[in-house]
Design a protein around this motif. Structure first.
Motif, PDB file in Angstrom:
ATOM      1  N   TYR A   1     -14.192  10.060   5.341  1.00 52.33           N
ATOM      2  CA  TYR A   1     -13.528  10.346   4.067  1.00 52.33           C
ATOM      3  C   TYR A   1     -13.446  12.161   3.681  1.00 52.33           C
ATOM      4  CZ  TYR A   1     -12.076  10.666  -1.349  1.00 52.33           C
ATOM      5  OH  TYR A   1     -11.237  10.883  -2.001  1.00 52.33           O
TER       6      TYR A   1
ATOM      7  N   ASP B   1       0.762  -1.087  -0.196  1.00 49.50           N
ATOM      8  CA  ASP B   1       0.085  -0.106  -0.363  1.00 49.50           C
ATOM      9  C   ASP B   1       0.539   1.278   0.034  1.00 49.50           C
ATOM     10  OD1 ASP B   1      -2.336  -1.971   0.402  1.00 49.50           O
ATOM     11  OD2 ASP B   1      -2.607  -1.175   2.366  1.00 49.50           O
TER      12      ASP B   1
ATOM     13  N   LYS C   1      -2.075  -1.660   8.590  1.00 51.74           N
ATOM     14  CA  LYS C   1      -3.806  -1.590   8.117  1.00 51.74           C
ATOM     15  C   LYS C   1      -3.972  -2.343   8.887  1.00 51.74           C
ATOM     16  CE  LYS C   1      -4.998  -2.592   5.141  1.00 51.74           C
ATOM     17  NZ  LYS C   1      -5.272  -3.023   3.394  1.00 51.74           N
TER      18      LYS C   1
ATOM     19  N   SER D   1       0.994  -2.322   4.221  1.00 56.81           N
ATOM     20  CA  SER D   1      -0.170  -2.960   4.603  1.00 56.81           C
ATOM     21  C   SER D   1      -0.357  -3.891   5.836  1.00 56.81           C
ATOM     22  CB  SER D   1      -0.359  -4.298   3.271  1.00 56.81           C
ATOM     23  OG  SER D   1      -1.642  -4.751   3.590  1.00 56.81           O
TER      24      SER D   1
ATOM     25  N   GLU E   1      -3.089   5.622   0.811  1.00 56.56           N
ATOM     26  CA  GLU E   1      -4.024   4.622   0.711  1.00 56.56           C
ATOM     27  C   GLU E   1      -3.619   3.838   2.474  1.00 56.56           C
ATOM     28  OE1 GLU E   1      -4.809   0.126  -1.311  1.00 56.56           O
ATOM     29  OE2 GLU E   1      -2.778   2.055  -1.901  1.00 56.56           O
TER      30      GLU E   1
ATOM     31  N   LYS F   1     -11.665   4.666   7.324  1.00 56.19           N
ATOM     32  CA  LYS F   1     -12.579   3.498   7.059  1.00 56.19           C
ATOM     33  C   LYS F   1     -12.845   2.929   8.232  1.00 56.19           C
ATOM     34  CE  LYS F   1     -14.558   2.149   3.358  1.00 56.19           C
ATOM     35  NZ  LYS F   1     -15.443   1.645   1.861  1.00 56.19           N
TER      36      LYS F   1
ATOM     37  N   ARG G   1      -6.504  -3.172  12.460  1.00 52.07           N
ATOM     38  CA  ARG G   1      -8.411  -3.375  12.702  1.00 52.07           C
ATOM     39  C   ARG G   1      -7.416  -4.286  13.618  1.00 52.07           C
ATOM     40  NH1 ARG G   1      -8.920  -8.447   9.367  1.00 52.07           N
ATOM     41  NH2 ARG G   1      -7.484  -7.796   8.524  1.00 52.07           N
TER      42      ARG G   1
ATOM     43  N   ASP H   1      -6.380   6.407   4.222  1.00 50.25           N
ATOM     44  CA  ASP H   1      -7.761   6.186   3.584  1.00 50.25           C
ATOM     45  C   ASP H   1      -8.353   4.822   4.616  1.00 50.25           C
ATOM     46  OD1 ASP H   1      -7.934   8.994   2.574  1.00 50.25           O
ATOM     47  OD2 ASP H   1      -7.395   7.257   0.308  1.00 50.25           O
ATOM     48  N   LYS H   2      -7.604   4.073   3.927  1.00 50.91           N
ATOM     49  CA  LYS H   2      -8.711   2.477   4.497  1.00 50.91           C
ATOM     50  C   LYS H   2      -8.515   2.295   6.465  1.00 50.91           C
ATOM     51  CE  LYS H   2      -6.810  -0.103   1.178  1.00 50.91           C
ATOM     52  NZ  LYS H   2      -5.577  -1.533   0.581  1.00 50.91           N
ATOM     53  N   THR H   3      -7.374   2.717   7.145  1.00 52.34           N
ATOM     54  CA  THR H   3      -7.718   3.041   8.890  1.00 52.34           C
ATOM     55  C   THR H   3      -9.000   3.780   9.055  1.00 52.34           C
ATOM     56  OG1 THR H   3      -5.086   2.546   8.622  1.00 52.34           O
ATOM     57  CG2 THR H   3      -6.542   3.931  10.361  1.00 52.34           C
TER      58      THR H   3
END
Length: 359
Positions: A179, A162, A217, A214, A166, A173, A221, A169-171
């Motif tokens: 956003y 990643d 991130k 990656s 990016e 989310k 999660r 952004d994913k974190t």
């Protein structure tokens, strides 16, 4: 010399006029229409929506940029546009608009690599001489390069998965922060404790200058899943922990690259940071510490010129054009176009007009 630049590679529709006057007078106009509201519902950029939005707004934006600059098409020396890399539908809109203007008004067309626009922005704002080390950090790119001249780049390292933007952004989310992710994480991190939740620092301490985000991130999660009930403070602490981890990774990789750059060139620096993620104040501060520790300085464009904009494309076009680079109206759009694959323009190349190229 006056150049019109058009940028439509992602979700900003942008047009600008720059000149090669003194530093303070170079930016004649710089207009950006952001599509954030159009994509917010989807939590990310939808390529078809982005392309349609560019198509609806680009003509008016170009006209307004010319009015703000106080010039007409006849006053321009060349037309520059992003021709890649980026979302191909959006790239096509800006590129074909620029080609049409060039053909109708008999102006040279200059194809610009979007990443080179970011790479040369510090020369627009700071009149920076070559060479320098560049950390390019954005939603789609994360790499360290030695910038030796226009079209001359040596890649020291890049992300193996990643890009850092990016990952932001994913974190965001995962944490339900909204956003775009980068500003959202930065805002929430201000009220968080970066030490409460331990997160990994991928690649830190390893040889080379590559990045990996990656796993970081994924660690966010997993940490989120271990919490029994997620409170606003939990989200703030995770945002702060993630941002601190990113800062540590960027600092470690940049320090290694800066040491290599200084050894190879015999010069002290500087370290230049560009791209949308360069707008993050915490990351800037950490990178500034890295530069100072190695006897140089951090140079970062103003916040408004870190994210995608037309000024960087116009300036990169001006840099290429004054070295003799002119491209044909059949130049293709490129969804992928590595920065270190560019060739340097040569001063011996004649600057043909668009009407000559079309014939």
């Amino acid at each position: 010399m006056l150049i019109l630049g058009i940028e439509t590679s992602c979700d900003e529709t942008a047009a600008a006029v720059v000149s090669d006057a003194d530093v303070g007078a170079r930016l004649r106009a710089n207009l950006v229409f952001t599509q954030l509201e159009e994509h917010r519902l989807y939590g990310g950029v939808v390529p078809e929506i982005a392309a349609r939005s560019h198509l609806e707004r680009i003509d008016a934006l170009v006209a307004e940029a010319l009015r703000e600059a106080g010039v007409d098409f006849a006053d321009l020396d060349a037309i520059a546009a992003t021709t890649g890399p980026g979302l191909i539908g959006g790239v096509m809109v800006g590129m074909m608009t620029a080609k049409a203007i060039a053909a109708v008004h008999g102006k040279p067309f200059v194809a610009v690599n979007h990443l080179e626009g970011h790479a040369l922005t510090a020369r627009l704002t700071h009149d920076l001489p070559f060479p320098y080390l560049l950390l390019l950090v954005s939603g789609g790119h994360c790499q360290l390069l030695a910038v030796e001249g226009v079209g001359r780049y040596r890649r020291y390292g890049g992300t193996i998965d990643d890009a850092v933007g990016e990952a932001f952004d994913k974190t965001a989310k995962l944490l339900e922060l909204g956003y775009p992710g980068g500003p959202a994480v930065e805002r929430r991190a201000r009220s968080g404790d970066p030490r409460r939740i331990a997160l990994p620092r991928p690649m830190v301490g390893r040889p080379g200058c590559d990045f990996s985000f990656s796993g970081l991130k994924t660690a966010v999660r997993h940490a989120l899943g271990k919490l029994e009930s997620v409170t606003p403070q939990d989200r703030a602490d995770l945002a702060a922990a993630f941002q601190a981890a990113v800062a540590d990774v960027l600092a470690d990789r940049s320090a290694r690259a800066l040491a290599r750059f200084q050894a190879e060139t015999g010069q002290s620096g500087p370290l230049v940071v560009a791209g949308g993620v360069a707008a993050n104040a915490t990351l800037r501060a950490r990178l500034s510490d890295v530069a100072q520790a190695q006897g140089t300085e951090l140079i970062a464009p103003p916040m408004a010129l870190c994210t995608d904009n037309g000024a960087m494309i116009a300036w990169a076009g001006l840099e290429r054009f004054r070295l003799g680079a002119v491209d044909g109206l059949d130049f293709p759009a490129r969804p992928r176009w590595p920065l270190d694959s560019l060739s340097a323009p040569t001063a011996s190349t004649p600057a043909a007009t668009a009407s000559e190229l079309a014939s």
